[in-house]
Scaffold this motif. Structure first.
Motif, PDB file in Angstrom:
ATOM      1  N   TYR A  58       1.646   3.106  -3.186  1.00 13.33           N
ATOM      2  CA  TYR A  58       0.619   3.992  -3.737  1.00 13.33           C
ATOM      3  C   TYR A  58       0.360   5.211  -2.859  1.00 13.33           C
ATOM      4  O   TYR A  58       0.186   6.326  -3.358  1.00 13.33           O
ATOM      5  CB  TYR A  58      -0.698   3.220  -3.910  1.00 13.33           C
ATOM      6  N   TYR A  59       0.327   5.000  -1.548  1.00 12.52           N
ATOM      7  CA  TYR A  59      -0.113   6.054  -0.636  1.00 12.52           C
ATOM      8  C   TYR A  59       1.025   6.749   0.091  1.00 12.52           C
ATOM      9  O   TYR A  59       0.791   7.777   0.739  1.00 12.52           O
ATOM     10  CB  TYR A  59      -1.065   5.471   0.419  1.00 12.52           C
ATOM     11  N   ASP A  90       0.819  -1.206   0.000  1.00 12.48           N
ATOM     12  CA  ASP A  90       0.000   0.000   0.000  1.00 12.48           C
ATOM     13  C   ASP A  90       0.857   1.262   0.000  1.00 12.48           C
ATOM     14  O   ASP A  90       0.483   2.284  -0.584  1.00 12.48           O
ATOM     15  CB  ASP A  90      -0.922   0.010   1.224  1.00 12.48           C
TER      16      ASP A  90
END
Length: 238
Positions: A223-224, A220
């Motif tokens: 992406y973040y 994750d």
């Protein structure tokens, strides 16, 4: 609320893929703590394909939250590593040599005598012990007589079934956690927990102490961003 321990194995995998020291594992551990992680987890394996044994010694010098070392206690090298570093917690996992990833808990009945002996080795040095178990009441009950402080519920089955029937997926974990709590065991959990299934798990497992998350969290973060991702995971545990 349950504490979030970030497993940084995948950072080491990325570093090792090119040699050198980029990304810098030690700096990532520091940053995870700075971004809100309440623990750092590593799982060194004999082939050192991700976390190297020397990494553990270096991390011990910088981790300010809770340091958790997972691994196969049937490997004497692992036992020696843990005793030399004295982390706050050691998590005992029944891996075999060359195993890609952990995929089952201890048979705490068949391995009762062995677990009693090896757990005592760590507890005599003041190290809290957690053992990896499946959500099976009989295994939880037998875990309680090994001398362990905590169990870590192996959550792959929950994660796999979550989208089909989350109530059914969580049911054996709720029962296992209730029994563990009644027997005075602390409760950790880990494996395939992610932003989709973590909140429901944490809301339904009584007395959950800690989750250890690596692969999903690091994925994750691509992406973040790492800081944002850690905060997103922490919000699932509120």
């Amino acid at each position: 609320m349950a504490r979030l321990s970030v497993n940084i194995n995948k950072i080491a995998t990325l570093r090792n893929s090119r040699g050198g020291d980029n990304p810098n594992l030690i700096q990532v551990a520091k940053d995870c703590e700075r971004f809100g992680a309440q623990g750092i987890t590593v799982h060194p394996r004999p082939d050192e394909r991700h976390i190297r044994y020397n990494d553990v010694f270096e991390l011990k010098q910088v981790v300010k939250t809770e340091f958790n070392i997972e691994g196969n206690c049937e490997e004497q090298k692992f036992v020696n590593l843990v005793l030399a570093n004295k982390p706050e917690q050691v998590t005992l996992v029944p891996d075999i040599l060359g195993q890609l990833t952990s995929n089952h808990g201890w048979d705490t009945i068949a391995n009762q005598h062995y677990l009693q002996k090896i757990i005592k080795v760590f507890k005599d040095e003041g190290i809290r012990v957690s053992i990896f178990v499946d959500p099976v009441v009989e295994m939880v009950k037998a875990a309680a007589t090994t001398g362990t402080d905590r169990i870590e519920l192996y959550t792959e089955a929950y994660a796999t079934q979550y989208h089909q029937n989350k109530e059914q997926a969580i049911a054996p974990y709720v029962k296992a956690a209730e029994v563990a709590h009644e027997l005075g065991l602390g409760i950790n959990a880990g494996h395939d927990l992610d932003l989709n299934n973590l909140k429901y798990f944490a809301q339904n497992i009584p007395a959950l102490d800690e989750v250890s998350i690596g692969h999903a969290l690091i994925t994750d973060a691509l992406y973040y961003g790492l800081e944002n991702t850690i905060q997103m995971y922490l919000r699932q545990l509120v």
